[in-house]
Design a protein around this motif. Structure first.
Motif, PDB file in Angstrom:
ATOM      1  N   GLY A 114      71.071  40.230  45.274  1.00  0.00           N
ATOM      2  CA  GLY A 114      72.520  40.126  45.394  1.00  0.00           C
ATOM      3  C   GLY A 114      73.246  40.719  44.202  1.00  0.00           C
ATOM      4  O   GLY A 114      72.947  41.825  43.758  1.00  0.00           O
ATOM      5  N   ARG A 170      71.368  42.177  41.259  1.00  0.00           N
ATOM      6  CA  ARG A 170      70.857  43.541  41.410  1.00  0.00           C
ATOM      7  C   ARG A 170      71.912  44.561  40.990  1.00  0.00           C
ATOM      8  O   ARG A 170      71.617  45.520  40.289  1.00  0.00           O
ATOM      9  CB  ARG A 170      70.452  43.778  42.865  1.00  0.00           C
ATOM     10  CG  ARG A 170      69.886  45.145  43.133  1.00  0.00           C
ATOM     11  CD  ARG A 170      69.582  45.316  44.610  1.00  0.00           C
ATOM     12  NE  ARG A 170      70.778  45.171  45.417  1.00  0.00           N
ATOM     13  CZ  ARG A 170      70.965  44.272  46.390  1.00  0.00           C
ATOM     14  NH1 ARG A 170      70.013  43.418  46.682  1.00  0.00           N
ATOM     15  NH2 ARG A 170      72.087  44.219  47.057  1.00  0.00           N
ATOM     16  N   ASN A 171      73.139  44.324  41.416  1.00  0.00           N
ATOM     17  CA  ASN A 171      74.198  45.262  41.030  1.00  0.00           C
ATOM     18  C   ASN A 171      74.340  45.321  39.516  1.00  0.00           C
ATOM     19  O   ASN A 171      74.430  46.393  38.921  1.00  0.00           O
ATOM     20  CB  ASN A 171      75.524  44.847  41.655  1.00  0.00           C
ATOM     21  CG  ASN A 171      75.504  44.943  43.166  1.00  0.00           C
ATOM     22  OD1 ASN A 171      74.630  45.593  43.738  1.00  0.00           O
ATOM     23  ND2 ASN A 171      76.436  44.275  43.815  1.00  0.00           N
ATOM     24  N   VAL A 231      71.378  47.227  37.864  1.00  0.00           N
ATOM     25  CA  VAL A 231      71.342  48.675  38.007  1.00  0.00           C
ATOM     26  C   VAL A 231      72.483  49.328  37.230  1.00  0.00           C
ATOM     27  O   VAL A 231      72.299  50.370  36.590  1.00  0.00           O
ATOM     28  CB  VAL A 231      71.356  49.081  39.494  1.00  0.00           C
ATOM     29  CG1 VAL A 231      71.376  50.582  39.626  1.00  0.00           C
ATOM     30  CG2 VAL A 231      70.132  48.519  40.204  1.00  0.00           C
ATOM     31  N   ILE A 232      73.645  48.716  37.253  1.00  0.00           N
ATOM     32  CA  ILE A 232      74.737  49.241  36.424  1.00  0.00           C
ATOM     33  C   ILE A 232      74.316  49.238  34.962  1.00  0.00           C
ATOM     34  O   ILE A 232      74.567  50.196  34.218  1.00  0.00           O
ATOM     35  CB  ILE A 232      76.010  48.399  36.635  1.00  0.00           C
ATOM     36  CG1 ILE A 232      76.541  48.625  38.056  1.00  0.00           C
ATOM     37  CG2 ILE A 232      77.070  48.746  35.605  1.00  0.00           C
ATOM     38  CD1 ILE A 232      77.663  47.677  38.438  1.00  0.00           C
ATOM     39  N   ALA A 268      71.383  49.545  33.799  1.00  0.00           N
ATOM     40  CA  ALA A 268      70.387  50.598  33.563  1.00  0.00           C
ATOM     41  C   ALA A 268      71.073  51.954  33.364  1.00  0.00           C
ATOM     42  O   ALA A 268      70.757  52.699  32.430  1.00  0.00           O
ATOM     43  CB  ALA A 268      69.402  50.663  34.726  1.00  0.00           C
ATOM     44  N   ILE A 269      71.996  52.265  34.242  1.00  0.00           N
ATOM     45  CA  ILE A 269      72.687  53.558  34.144  1.00  0.00           C
ATOM     46  C   ILE A 269      73.468  53.654  32.838  1.00  0.00           C
ATOM     47  O   ILE A 269      73.430  54.675  32.142  1.00  0.00           O
ATOM     48  CB  ILE A 269      73.657  53.720  35.333  1.00  0.00           C
ATOM     49  CG1 ILE A 269      72.913  53.673  36.651  1.00  0.00           C
ATOM     50  CG2 ILE A 269      74.466  55.004  35.189  1.00  0.00           C
ATOM     51  CD1 ILE A 269      71.969  54.800  36.863  1.00  0.00           C
ATOM     52  N   SER A 296      80.687  54.160  33.984  1.00  0.00           N
ATOM     53  CA  SER A 296      79.770  55.070  33.313  1.00  0.00           C
ATOM     54  C   SER A 296      80.500  55.945  32.282  1.00  0.00           C
ATOM     55  O   SER A 296      79.956  56.246  31.227  1.00  0.00           O
ATOM     56  CB  SER A 296      79.023  55.934  34.327  1.00  0.00           C
ATOM     57  OG  SER A 296      79.876  56.843  34.959  1.00  0.00           O
ATOM     58  N   TRP A 297      81.744  56.310  32.554  1.00  0.00           N
ATOM     59  CA  TRP A 297      82.456  57.114  31.545  1.00  0.00           C
ATOM     60  C   TRP A 297      82.648  56.290  30.271  1.00  0.00           C
ATOM     61  O   TRP A 297      82.578  56.827  29.158  1.00  0.00           O
ATOM     62  CB  TRP A 297      83.803  57.615  32.084  1.00  0.00           C
ATOM     63  CG  TRP A 297      84.829  56.529  32.301  1.00  0.00           C
ATOM     64  CD1 TRP A 297      85.105  55.900  33.476  1.00  0.00           C
ATOM     65  CD2 TRP A 297      85.672  55.919  31.304  1.00  0.00           C
ATOM     66  NE1 TRP A 297      86.070  54.929  33.290  1.00  0.00           N
ATOM     67  CE2 TRP A 297      86.438  54.927  31.970  1.00  0.00           C
ATOM     68  CE3 TRP A 297      85.860  56.103  29.935  1.00  0.00           C
ATOM     69  CZ2 TRP A 297      87.371  54.130  31.310  1.00  0.00           C
ATOM     70  CZ3 TRP A 297      86.792  55.305  29.267  1.00  0.00           C
ATOM     71  CH2 TRP A 297      87.541  54.330  29.957  1.00  0.00           C
ATOM     72  N   ASN A 357      85.030  44.065  37.116  1.00  0.00           N
ATOM     73  CA  ASN A 357      84.158  44.084  38.299  1.00  0.00           C
ATOM     74  C   ASN A 357      84.053  42.679  38.892  1.00  0.00           C
ATOM     75  O   ASN A 357      83.659  41.746  38.195  1.00  0.00           O
ATOM     76  CB  ASN A 357      82.781  44.611  37.867  1.00  0.00           C
ATOM     77  CG  ASN A 357      81.753  44.565  38.967  1.00  0.00           C
ATOM     78  OD1 ASN A 357      82.012  44.089  40.071  1.00  0.00           O
ATOM     79  ND2 ASN A 357      80.579  45.062  38.664  1.00  0.00           N
ATOM     80  N   ASP A 410      81.969  41.281  40.615  1.00  0.00           N
ATOM     81  CA  ASP A 410      80.640  40.667  40.485  1.00  0.00           C
ATOM     82  C   ASP A 410      80.539  39.780  39.246  1.00  0.00           C
ATOM     83  O   ASP A 410      79.598  38.990  39.127  1.00  0.00           O
ATOM     84  CB  ASP A 410      79.547  41.748  40.386  1.00  0.00           C
ATOM     85  CG  ASP A 410      79.074  42.226  41.756  1.00  0.00           C
ATOM     86  OD1 ASP A 410      79.324  41.534  42.751  1.00  0.00           O
ATOM     87  OD2 ASP A 410      78.452  43.301  41.822  1.00  0.00           O
ATOM     88  N   ASP A 439      69.015  41.404  52.032  1.00  0.00           N
ATOM     89  CA  ASP A 439      69.239  41.507  50.600  1.00  0.00           C
ATOM     90  C   ASP A 439      67.916  41.598  49.849  1.00  0.00           C
ATOM     91  O   ASP A 439      67.751  42.434  48.945  1.00  0.00           O
ATOM     92  CB  ASP A 439      70.022  40.272  50.138  1.00  0.00           C
ATOM     93  CG  ASP A 439      70.605  40.454  48.772  1.00  0.00           C
ATOM     94  OD1 ASP A 439      71.358  41.424  48.579  1.00  0.00           O
ATOM     95  OD2 ASP A 439      70.291  39.644  47.884  1.00  0.00           O
ATOM     96  N   TRP A 457      74.620  64.100  34.528  1.00  0.00           N
ATOM     97  CA  TRP A 457      75.715  63.205  34.911  1.00  0.00           C
ATOM     98  C   TRP A 457      76.983  64.006  35.187  1.00  0.00           C
ATOM     99  O   TRP A 457      77.695  63.738  36.159  1.00  0.00           O
ATOM    100  CB  TRP A 457      75.930  62.195  33.789  1.00  0.00           C
ATOM    101  CG  TRP A 457      77.111  61.298  33.899  1.00  0.00           C
ATOM    102  CD1 TRP A 457      77.299  60.278  34.803  1.00  0.00           C
ATOM    103  CD2 TRP A 457      78.271  61.295  33.065  1.00  0.00           C
ATOM    104  NE1 TRP A 457      78.496  59.661  34.562  1.00  0.00           N
ATOM    105  CE2 TRP A 457      79.109  60.256  33.515  1.00  0.00           C
ATOM    106  CE3 TRP A 457      78.681  62.064  31.965  1.00  0.00           C
ATOM    107  CZ2 TRP A 457      80.338  59.972  32.901  1.00  0.00           C
ATOM    108  CZ3 TRP A 457      79.896  61.779  31.355  1.00  0.00           C
ATOM    109  CH2 TRP A 457      80.710  60.746  31.828  1.00  0.00           C
TER     110      TRP A 457
END
Lengths: 528, 528, 528
Positions: A308, A311-312, A315-316, A318-319, A370-371, A424, A426, C40, C96
């Motif tokens: 859920g 996870r978001n 991953v955010i 990680a980037i 990301s910016w 965000n 989340d 999920d 990117w």
């Protein structure tokens, strides 16, 4: 009929048909919450992510060892490597004995369930097996000062954990984070720290000072509650520990470097500083790449789950980690190339630029676009260049740049949350505050104050107490090696072994060997 | 009822009953087992955990390479690194050809389903896709001696595996474990082993001796069945291979070190031993941290799954691995500091203390409390110090301490199960015996006998057969390099390349280069 | 509806319809396919596998750094390590900015849903959360030439990705793959490439040339569509990038080595070649093991998921990777031992044999049987030995063998798909073609033509355009360092730092230090 193999389709169809024919009539009336198997799989996913993250963070110990040793001298290799290996061993035992209990063995009675651990409980509440133990653990008595959580007091030696996989994995994860903080100061005090002083420092960090202050921010303590108690945003928000881990480690390193004093020869009589190059760029760069690799456990793993919203966030994180580390390396390299003293793309500063970017994104990694990660990284790369100059001006000798990387950029990372956090959804309810984490650029005006409180608190508490601690060690002559030992190198006098010995040969055959050396000799068969 | 632990059964039953009471009207006739998607996700979780664990264990090969090379001399660097790289290549092919089939291509017809593989079948039986292949594989003909499983005989070249992800992942996982055993003896025979002898040893281990004895304990063989056949506890219990991997590897290493004899100069005429320091503490310590990292795949991964009870066992294994490794390092370091010959925190022995703790916890990691893990590790750190002295007394030269680490502490780890196993209900039905794995301290009186049987069997079979094997190699002049080669170093004569060559330069520009060397020369632009 | 392959939709619809026809009476009102929690968990499993794979691939950067630096000279250590560290930083920012958008920001309108990304959408369609963003991203405008996909055009700076975990993880995964291609040419141009030239090359690869051609094969471009457009098997099939990553990287490396020219002293006046040994076998071998480890993320991770058929493909890929790498090492070592110039098991060529086997299995890893993986690896090990000789005959100087490993074996790997692909039904509908991927040996006669098209296209486009690019750099004097710099070593003139400096000491204490050196000096207590 192509993508799905035929067998699968038949099995699926058959299974579906059988199931539905048999049970349909009764299905209308209840919402049937997730089955035991689904709960179990979800729990497994969350814990697997956290524990794999912990393994990666453990591996960062190799990165620290190599960066610190690569950027110090041959004559101190055994000493520097040993500190970085043993800090984990000492720290693991210390954290098991008291550290974890001090950091997480508490919950703020006034604001229950607002610690990160609390958030996990909330999300993992699907699992009846686990929830009981989590709450049992977290409802242990709390030593409080006023209405604020200050120090935990249960869970010593993992007492009461039983076979609770969630709690045990959480212990492992937190242990390796503590270890990161503990290993940072070995860099700023390298090449002159007595080994016994190092051992005592390892115990100080793992058993007390890190858990104390770390608990304020992650263990349900008062900084974490500033949102609910004082209305400051979501309270101190530090996703993976720019403040908790890096600024704490950097503050200890700063206190250590100040108390122990500069290495012989670092500063000239006119106040100018000499560059003392490390012995191996290849080891230093290897260590940097290992650290970058491990950071993918450090930051994304700090979601503590992978289902859920977890996870978001993971991953955010990680980037943003990827981009900020890269940006930090680019800006530091470019700065040195254009403006630095050598006008070249300096390897040492490029290394520290990458690490600076990684440190700075550690707190905000799950909260920013990301910016913004790129901007945070670019600035971090400049900060590390400037801070290196500042330290030399202040006559503080930090052989590997631990303070510029971890202290200054840890601070920058904590503050960056208050500036760039993008609200965000989340992240709503973070630290028990309804709204999402929102920085200045997105209209959140008070989050930056909570972040400032974290920065100031870490500096005052960690730097202050640890400065006194090191002063005591120095007074007991446990901190710094003698002038003779330092000049000779610490390896033989402190560790009893050189880092890179010459090949030992039996004396009676030495001459004959010299005759062979360098020539190709055909193997003649066994002699024994 | 035996594979599922009791608590689990109660919880499951309760949950099922509640569910059924609510929806019974329509449900009475089938019970709706988990949906296809849930079965699939569960299977994926288990296999993902196992295969990631396998990747981490693979990476330990880097750790072994560095520890062995770091603790040996410059002149043998290419040779030692090559052995550690090629043992995996040779072993992978050998294990694919015959090893896996010998080790796991059997099931004891008298006691079906008692191998670890059998336990997996029991737990993974949810999955109709997989179960068929598992059982098909496991029901292959068995070469038996009396009523005991002795040697498998199906699955050569992965024949019959098809696209069965579970089986293939299990092959990968077991292959890297075998590889660990195979790489251990390259340490005890380093600096004098002919490369052709090494190649033959790699084939011997991967194709025959490891699979033979490993199958007795993990492949459904007679040691694993001692619980059911002779009433000895749960039979030989070895969670991740203190015995199967480390004691086997150590016994091969011991036989090898004895047959090949000590390095020139190791022992003086008066019988005293010389210390021959390795060439790089930094590589050795780096290797140690890599090994520790990989051990988190080795031990926790040996749960072979991450759902339900598998998850509990995996996480307990992780925590105990962490603590025992740390404790081993602390006790060996402290012992050397207080009692050792240098009275200093010796890096080499600290490294081996950590590894000793890790080896010792490998068998009991899922069966003991965290305090017991610390105790096991502390004792392991002492054993490695003492065993190093014993070997020198016995005139056995083991350059990197492979025998003290893997043989003696592998033995200690196997026995520790019989002492400290805490009867955790998650381990009920281990090896087909109803009760949980229980050691002396918790009232289990016969488990220790099964563990003793494992230790004795490994020693007799592995040491005995391999001693003969090495004697044959020696007789064929395939084992040890000549005196000249040993003195020169094995790199050029055996491998055709130095580990660390001096920079090669074209002869006609050598002089001019000397003029430049050490000075800063401005780049002048391209010349081409 | 266009991203989901039509066949899939029909099959699914048919199955659903049949089911519903049978059971509709009771089900009309809800239908209840997998619950939200199951969707999920499935999504989490797929993304977790992909992102962990990405982390492992990132770590390969350390392997490349060590292999390249280990096999070059002391005097260029800082330069070679820096290139391998900074290529990631530069590449991450470049990819990117434009790279990802060029490579994946398109979908072929004529043949919707045939990209790998499309396949993911099809499989992940369970997830309503994700599907929307995927399709939004993929339906962006496409720059097309004729009816073929040629270059993507959306997703710059991750614009429009929001918090879509699947897309972000996919970006991370693809970024590290690009990075692998970008780091390969630093090996073939090592020891003479200007650092500014390296920086520009990094931007060229990450921002344009790799995304352009990579998109043809993975981003829905014309090579990927050759099955549907021209009837050539399943179109160009390249599971993990023997062509996309390794042959692209190798072609860039080949162009670079040709334009930059050989190192001073590599070739004698009579045309014969000198061997210029690298400075550290231990670093080179360590790097190789790290690369092997990372390849378990590279190949198995390229399933991009771990549920259902994804899991099968991932595990098959893992086993084949293991076996082919091992076989490549064995055949190269044996060839050198029996036939090579030294008649010894050469470490450098064994390293390259392993890497060759890994490169060659990268395209076919999920499509072939284990015996074929061994055959592919054995041949790869021979190719790398022969290609090394070819390059020297052609007077091309490739210090680390990047072209033999990545270019020639990348080519071999792509072609091997057309020969050995076994028609595994799990691969049916690959690239939108009904049949499974099938090579010559299994009766597929046209697949090899699609593979040939990939090989030729990569060579023409990548080698051709990059050759021009490097010629321009050379004309601008940005490519090669001066003769003086090359002879001195690039470290000081280009980077401002030696790789391995001698220990720096303050001048006034140098003499006294010499007195201490080598002697055991007792620590005398702190002096400060």
């Amino acid at each position: 009929m192509n993508y799905i193999k035929k067998r699968w389709v038949w099995v699926l169809s058959l299974a579906l048909m059988m199931t539905l024919v048999l049970v349909t009539p009764a299905f209308a009336q209840d919402g049937t919450p997730p089955s035991e198997e689904v709960v179990d799989a979800t729990l497994s996913l969350n814990i697997m992510w956290m524990i794999i993250g912990g393994f990666l963070v453990f591996f960062m110990q190799a990165g620290f060892a190599l960066v610190e040793t690569g950027f110090t001298r041959n004559k101190n290799v055994a000493h520097t490597m040993m500190m970085n290996m043993m800090v984990f061993c000492i720290g693991a035992i210390g954290y098991w004995l008291t550290g974890f209990a001090f950091q997480f063995g508490a919950v703020n009675a006034a604001y229950p369930g607002v610690s990160t651990a609390g958030a996990i409980v909330g999300e993992w509440a699907h699992s009846p097996i686990t929830l009981g133990d989590w709450t049992g653990f977290l409802s242990a008595p709390l030593i409080r000062f006023g209405q604020f959580g200050f120090l935990g007091g249960s869970g010593f030696l993992l007492a009461g954990f039983g076979a609770n996989a969630g709690l045990l994995a959480f212990f492992l994860f937190q242990m390796v984070f503590m270890d990161t903080a503990a290993t940072i100061p070995t860099g700023s005090m390298a090449e002159r720290l007595k080994f016994i002083g190092f051992v005592l420092m390892g115990l100080w960090v793992s058993m007390f000072i890190y858990p104390l202050v770390g608990g304020w921010i992650w263990g349900g303590g008062w900084l974490q509650n500033l949102g609910r108690s004082m209305g400051l945003g979501n309270g101190a928000v530090d996703f993976a520990g720019s403040g908790v881990v890096h600024m704490i480690g950097g503050a200890i390193g700063l206190a250590g470097a100040m108390v122990i004093g500069p290495r012989i020869g670092k500063f000239n009589k006119d106040g100018s500083a000499n560059t003392i190059p490390g012995h191996s760029i290849s080891l230093g760069v290897l260590g940097t790449i290992i650290l970058f690799f491990g950071w993918f456990g450090f930051n994304p793993g700090s979601s503590l789950g992978f289902v859920g919203a977890f996870r978001n966030l993971a991953v955010i994180a990680a980037i943003n980690t990827l981009l900020a580390g890269a940006a930090g390396g680019c800006s530091a390299m470019t700065y040195m190339w254009l403006v630095g003293p050598t006008k070249k793309p300096d390897p040492g500063m490029s290394v520290n630029g990458i690490l600076a970017g990684l440190v700075a994104i550690t707190a905000p990694c799950a909260f920013v676009d990301s910016w913004a990660a790129v901007v945070i990284g670019l600035i971090a790369g400049l900060i590390v260049c400037w801070a290196t100059v500042w330290l030399e001006k202040w006559k503080i000798d930090d052989p590997v740049g631990a303070v510029p990387v971890h202290f200054f950029n840890g601070m920058w990372g904590v503050l960056a949350v208050g500036i760039f956090a993008n609200g965000n959804p989340d992240t709503a309810a973070w630290n028990g505050v309804e709204s999402a984490v929102t920085g200045l650029l997105y209209g959140g005006t008070t989050q930056i104050l909570a972040q400032l409180a974290e920065v100031v608190s870490i500096f005052v508490a960690v730097f202050g107490l640890t400065y006194v601690f090191f002063k005591i060690l120095a007074a007991l002559k446990l901190l710094r090696v003698s002038r003779e030992v330092e000049l000779q190198g610490l390896d033989v006098p402190e560790m009893g072994a050189l880092g890179y010995p010459k090949d030992w040969e039996p004396s009676d055959v030495e001459d004959s060997e010299k005759t062979f050396a360098g020539k190709r000799v055909k193997a003649l068969g066994t002699t024994d």
